[in-house]
Enzyme design. Structure first.
Site, PDB file in Angstrom:
ATOM      1  N   ASP A   1       0.885  -1.153  -0.016  1.00 20.38           N
ATOM      2  CA  ASP A   1       0.014  -0.001   0.102  1.00 20.38           C
ATOM      3  C   ASP A   1       0.942   1.346  -0.081  1.00 20.38           C
ATOM      4  O   ASP A   1       0.665   2.212  -0.634  1.00 20.38           O
ATOM      5  CB  ASP A   1      -0.885   0.066   1.376  1.00 20.38           C
TER       6      ASP A   1
ATOM      7  N   GLU B   1      -3.127  -2.200  -8.851  1.00 18.53           N
ATOM      8  CA  GLU B   1      -2.034  -1.393  -9.098  1.00 18.53           C
ATOM      9  C   GLU B   1      -1.825  -0.866 -10.416  1.00 18.53           C
ATOM     10  O   GLU B   1      -0.914  -0.510 -10.897  1.00 18.53           O
ATOM     11  CB  GLU B   1      -0.721  -2.449  -8.795  1.00 18.53           C
TER      12      GLU B   1
END
Ligand SMILES: [Mg+2]
Length: 300
Positions: free
Chosen positions: A189, A216
């Protein structure tokens, strides 16, 4: 610090304006208008959070001012409270039907005016917060996919109307699953947020947008940008991300986190779906060719 919320007071009576301004000044930024024309001008120019609008004004009454505010996209959402000597229920009903938030009868009581102004400004803040949350990705704070879809459609229409270029890039972090497996999801993250921040800093011209498309994968929308410039920008971004030097020992590509980018610039007759698919296909090519690179659709 929160900037003060802006309240526009529109009233043809100088004493009313003064009394309301004195009341509001300690807590808000106050703008004044002495007639309907000025009210519309100030509202368009300063986009206040709230308008206290007199109904009876000589050139254009408050009802007409409200109609015109609602008809202009720049001012359509501004909250309006009527302040009126017309105390009949049908006047109040008309004001509310036109979209006013509230209706205060003259002569007004200062405490009631302040309480209603505070209440409506609080609702304005809450609405803005909800709109913000609806458009922002919680993890990266970039625009979310919903926001991207809206802006993409609007910029597409604009590019078609004005016959200007529109470029789109899809950016995907290389071997991100391995990154998460090796370093853990909290680190994943953090890396994604770092990539997002850097991408956001690269697309800062008016109309540019960096959004999180999913997982992503980020998407960069670059209006009025031809293929050569968009490709150059994407490559500088890719390089800047390499230089963040986020260690990725599990990557088969490099010892640091890298990204692949696929891009395309709008062709005549192409729709948004086809442009997006082209960028996606070139992202796939970038992956196939070994990752950590930008592959842009050739321009005819
Ligand atoms: Mg009046």
């Amino acid at each position: 610090m929160n900037a003060l919320q802006k309240v526009l007071v529109a009233d043809d009576d100088a004493i009313n304006r003064e009394v309301l301004a004195e009341l509001l000044k300690p807590e808000y930024t106050v703008l004044l208008a002495k007639d309907g024309t000025q009210a519309l001008d100030r509202a368009t120019r300063h986009v206040p959070d709230l308008v206290l609008l007199d109904v009876m004004m000589p050139d254009m009454d408050g009802f007409e001012v409200l109609r015109r505010l609602r008809a202009d996209p720049r001012t359509a959402d501004i909250a309006v409270i009527f302040v009126s000597g017309l105390g009949r229920p049908e006047d109040e009903a008309q004001g509310l039907k036109l979209g006013a938030s509230d209706y205060i009868a003259k002569p007004f009581n200062a405490t009631v005016v302040m309480a209603r102004v505070a209440l409506h400004l609080q609702m304005v803040r809450q609405r803005r917060m909800l709109e913000h949350l609806a458009h922002v990705d919680g993890l990266t704070e970039l625009a979310n996919r919903r926001r991207f879809d809206e802006v993409f459609e609007a910029e597409y229409q604009r590019a078609r109307r004005r016959d200007t270029p529109l470029s789109l890039a899809l950016l995907d972090i290389d071997s991100f699953k391995q990154y998460n497996d090796h370093y853990g999801h909290p680190a994943g993250d953090r890396a994604l947020r770092a990539v997002a921040r850097t991408a956001d800093a690269f697309v800062r011209r008016p109309g540019d947008l960096a959004a999180r498309y999913g997982g992503e994968e980020l998407v960069l929308l670059m209006p009025e940008t031809d293929a050569a410039h968009a490709r150059g920008l994407a490559d500088r971004l890719r390089d800047a991300l390499n230089r963040l030097a986020i260690a990725h020992v599990a990557s088969p590509v490099a010892p640091v986190l890298t990204v692949s980018v696929g891009g395309a610039t709008l062709l005549p007759g192409e729709d948004t779906a086809a442009l997006f698919a082209a960028a996606d296909a070139h992202l796939y090519r970038a992956k196939q060719a070994g990752r950590n690179r930008v592959v842009w659709r050739a321009t005819p």
